[in-house]
Design an enzyme around this catalytic site. Structure first.
Site, mmCIF file in Angstrom:
data_model
loop_
_atom_site.group_PDB
_atom_site.id
_atom_site.type_symbol
_atom_site.label_atom_id
_atom_site.label_comp_id
_atom_site.label_asym_id
_atom_site.label_seq_id
_atom_site.Cartn_x
_atom_site.Cartn_y
_atom_site.Cartn_z
ATOM 1 C CG LEU A 1 -16.876 -11.186 0.604
ATOM 2 C CD1 LEU A 1 -17.912 -12.105 1.246
ATOM 3 C CD2 LEU A 1 -17.015 -9.778 1.183
ATOM 4 C CG ASP A 2 -11.220 -8.858 3.912
ATOM 5 O OD1 ASP A 2 -11.506 -9.513 4.913
ATOM 6 O OD2 ASP A 2 -11.506 -7.652 3.795
ATOM 7 C CG LEU A 3 -8.394 -14.804 6.222
ATOM 8 C CD1 LEU A 3 -8.567 -16.154 5.542
ATOM 9 C CD2 LEU A 3 -6.983 -14.679 6.804
ATOM 10 C CG ASP A 4 -9.600 -11.180 9.041
ATOM 11 O OD1 ASP A 4 -9.516 -12.372 9.388
ATOM 12 O OD2 ASP A 4 -8.626 -10.408 9.006
ATOM 13 C CB SER A 5 -14.977 -9.784 4.820
ATOM 14 O OG SER A 5 -14.237 -8.613 5.117
#
Length: 233
Positions: free
Chosen positions: A103-107
């Protein structure tokens, strides 16, 4: 059965394979009293494998857990830029576990973690087509965007499998995919003219995030683990 030493150390939960190679190159690992080198093979049951004076046992007991990943954490075990990692959030689970997928940093949302390499490889392999559901809060013209999101799409010139897209409420979509391309849902929304405000994964296969608090983790239930193990069949 003999295996490469770095694979044995990783399977035992000691460290990653890359770190194991560094330990071996530094002369910190011995097999039956002889300093090991890269390429050394051993049998974890028959041979005595020692790291820094401590015996390394056989494969670690399999651990399967779910984390509700918060925003601002990277999905890695360590980060050269000093950012917060998901490993910090599960440090109390009693085993060295790693993320299954990303999951990316902002998710935020559901992140499965385990120390079972075989299950990891099967779960992320495209041929298993494991569904992942995301709730996505967006801004933009939904009426124009929905036909685009539901129709044929491409990323980097590669066709995507059709997504299942439904409206959950005001400015919130449920998007179900079974691929795992980098930032796929965000890039799909951008192509459709939408700006993602919040992205939360709520389901992977039959495993649901539920009401697990943000930043907390829990072991998977027996029924959930059973689904994991079916991937090995």
């Amino acid at each position: 059965m003999e295996e490469r030493l770095q694979k044995i150390l990783s399977a035992a939960g000691v460290c990653s394979r890359r770190t194991a190679e560094e330990y071996i190159s530094a002369g910190r690992v011995t097999v039956n009293g002889v300093t090991a080198s890269l390429g050394t093979r051993a049998d974890p049951v028959r041979d005595q494998i020692v790291l820094d004076g401590h015996r390394v046992g056989g494969p670690a007991h399999p651990v399967y857990l779910m984390l509700n990943k918060p925003r601002g954490y990277v999905t890695t075990l360590s980060d050269e830029r000093g950012r917060k990692t998901v490993a910090e959030l599960v440090s109390g689970c009693g085993a060295r576990v790693w993320p299954v997928g990303r999951l990316d940093l902002d998710s935020e949302g559901l992140l499965l973690m385990t120390n079972d390499g075989a299950v990891t490889n099967r779960l992320i392999h495209p041929r298993h087509a494991v569904e992942k559901e995301y709730w996505v809060w967006v801004s933009g013209d939904l009426a124009r965007a929905l036909p685009h999101l539901r129709g044929p799409m491409e990323l980097d010139g590669v066709p995507l499998a059709p997504a299942k897209v439904t409206e959950r409420g005001a400015n919130c979509l449920s998007i179900v995919i079974h691929e795992g391309k980098n930032r796929q849902v965000r890039r799909m929304c951008a192509q459709a003219g939408l700006t993602v405000k919040t992205l939360r994964r709520v389901r992977e296969g039959p495993i649901f995030l539920g009401d697990l608090p943000v930043g907390r983790w829990r072991p998977l239930a027996n029924t959930e683990v059973a689904w994991f193990r079916k991937l090995l069949l």
